[in-house]
Design an enzyme around this catalytic site. Structure first.
Site, PDB file in Angstrom:
ATOM      1  N   HIS A 129      26.880  -0.022 -29.532  1.00  0.00           N
ATOM      2  CA  HIS A 129      26.268   1.088 -28.779  1.00  0.00           C
ATOM      3  C   HIS A 129      26.930   1.142 -27.385  1.00  0.00           C
ATOM      4  O   HIS A 129      26.309   0.820 -26.373  1.00  0.00           O
ATOM      5  CB  HIS A 129      24.763   0.833 -28.659  1.00  0.00           C
ATOM      6  CG  HIS A 129      23.951   2.033 -28.305  1.00  0.00           C
ATOM      7  ND1 HIS A 129      24.496   3.283 -28.054  1.00  0.00           N
ATOM      8  CD2 HIS A 129      22.606   2.189 -28.139  1.00  0.00           C
ATOM      9  CE1 HIS A 129      23.533   4.134 -27.765  1.00  0.00           C
ATOM     10  NE2 HIS A 129      22.375   3.502 -27.799  1.00  0.00           N
ATOM     11  N   ARG A 285      21.836   6.696 -18.500  1.00  0.00           N
ATOM     12  CA  ARG A 285      22.527   7.241 -19.680  1.00  0.00           C
ATOM     13  C   ARG A 285      23.151   8.590 -19.309  1.00  0.00           C
ATOM     14  O   ARG A 285      24.277   8.907 -19.695  1.00  0.00           O
ATOM     15  CB  ARG A 285      21.556   7.423 -20.859  1.00  0.00           C
ATOM     16  CG  ARG A 285      21.018   6.144 -21.457  1.00  0.00           C
ATOM     17  CD  ARG A 285      22.108   5.331 -22.148  1.00  0.00           C
ATOM     18  NE  ARG A 285      22.808   6.072 -23.184  1.00  0.00           N
ATOM     19  CZ  ARG A 285      22.381   6.214 -24.446  1.00  0.00           C
ATOM     20  NH1 ARG A 285      21.270   5.624 -24.827  1.00  0.00           N
ATOM     21  NH2 ARG A 285      23.076   6.906 -25.330  1.00  0.00           N
TER      22      ARG A 285
END
Ligand code: CP
Length: 300
Positions: A129, A285
């Site tokens: 990820h 993010r």
């Protein structure tokens, strides 16, 4: 053209550059500065699994940069009816400027990237990820300065998140102490990427002692729901508790990529406590991926 399937698709200098740019973009966003270098650009987003943070951060990020994001669910596209990944890649990548994919097997990403005329971004695979790691590294740096030569403790499943932490430790030069029960440890070939920076412990307290950051993830990831009971049994003793954070020390931050299961991998008091930076981590993010989108689409 560059892809971002794992952290190793960037050099160490490029990772540092992305982290600096992410913080610049965060500051510009918070100051209300309009910055739209991606006008007319389109990001395709293929989601084979659910998402909150990844979807919202890429979609909002593209809008803020002046571009547009397309949500492509296999339920509503021919991918879900068996059109080969290679054909989809050749068609979609002629129409958009980059493609973000969240999928199960990492080989799907590699097959797509192998036939894509546009950069491909890993929005989570069973292997790793990397977008989450950009946000996590940004968050650590903003709170504590450079991560080089610091110590990170990973508690729990040796999963895709753990794999990306291993890659980061090898690339950026920090110590990673992993506590995971037998049968749930990281893959050996990924572990090797961390070199002597990575150690695996049986005991969560031994791994957490003196850590600058303690981090974890859910015990049963998406697609592993049928293993929930077995995993709850295996991971007993691998919960991030207040007592574990005390063992790490006052300097230790706590991170979790979210969503979290309070009372399983982390106590609510830790998640909501003063050492937790999970909300900054989630916000980052957005900023880290805006830096990545600029890098892949514009080359800076
Ligand atoms: N951390 C993360 O990837 O969150 P989502 O599953 O909500 O995208």
């Amino acid at each position: 053209m560059r892809h971002f399937l794992t952290l190793r698709d960037c050099s160490v200098d490029e990772i540092h550059q992305l982290l600096r740019r992410a913080t610049e973009l965060r500051d510009m966003h918070r100051a209300g500065h309009l910055h739209q270098p991606l006008q007319g650009r389109v990001l395709g987003m293929v989601f084979e699994k659910s998402s909150t943070r990844t979807r919202v951060s890429f979609e909002a990020g593209m809008a803020q940069l002046g571009g547009h994001a397309l949500f492509l669910s296999p339920r509503d596209t021919q991918l879900g009816r068996g059109e080969p990944v290679e054909d989809t890649a050749r068609v979609v990548s002629r129409m958009v400027d980059a493609v973000m994919i969240r999928t199960f097997g990492h080989d799907m990403l590699e097959r797509f990237a192998g036939h894509s005329a546009a950069p491909v971004i890993n929005g989570l695979s069973d292997l790793c990820h990397p977008c989450q790691l950009l946000a996590d590294l940004q968050t650590f740096t903003e709170h504590r300065g450079p991560i080089t030569d610091r110590r990170v403790a990973w508690i729990g499943d040796g999963n895709n998140m753990c794999h990306s932490w291993i890659e980061a430790a090898g690339l950026l030069g920090f110590d990673l102490h992993i506590a995971a029960p037998p049968g749930y440890r990281p893959e050996a070939d990924i572990l090797a990427l961390g070199g002597d920076r990575v150690q695996v412990f049986d005991d969560a307290y031994a791994a957490a002692e003196g850590a600058d950051l303690v981090t974890t993830d859910v015990w049963a990831s998406m697609g592993q729901e049928s293993e929930q009971a077995a995993r709850e049994e295996a991971f007993r003793g691998f919960c991030v508790t207040e007592s574990l954070m005390e063992c790490a020390g006052e300097q230790a931050l706590f991170m979790h990529c979210l969503p979290a299961h309070r009372g399983e991998e982390v106590e609510a008091a830790v998640l909501e406590g003063p050492q937790s930076v999970v909300w900054d981590e989630a916000e980052n993010r957005l900023h880290a991926q805006k830096a990545l989108l600029e890098f892949l689409m514009l080359g800076y």
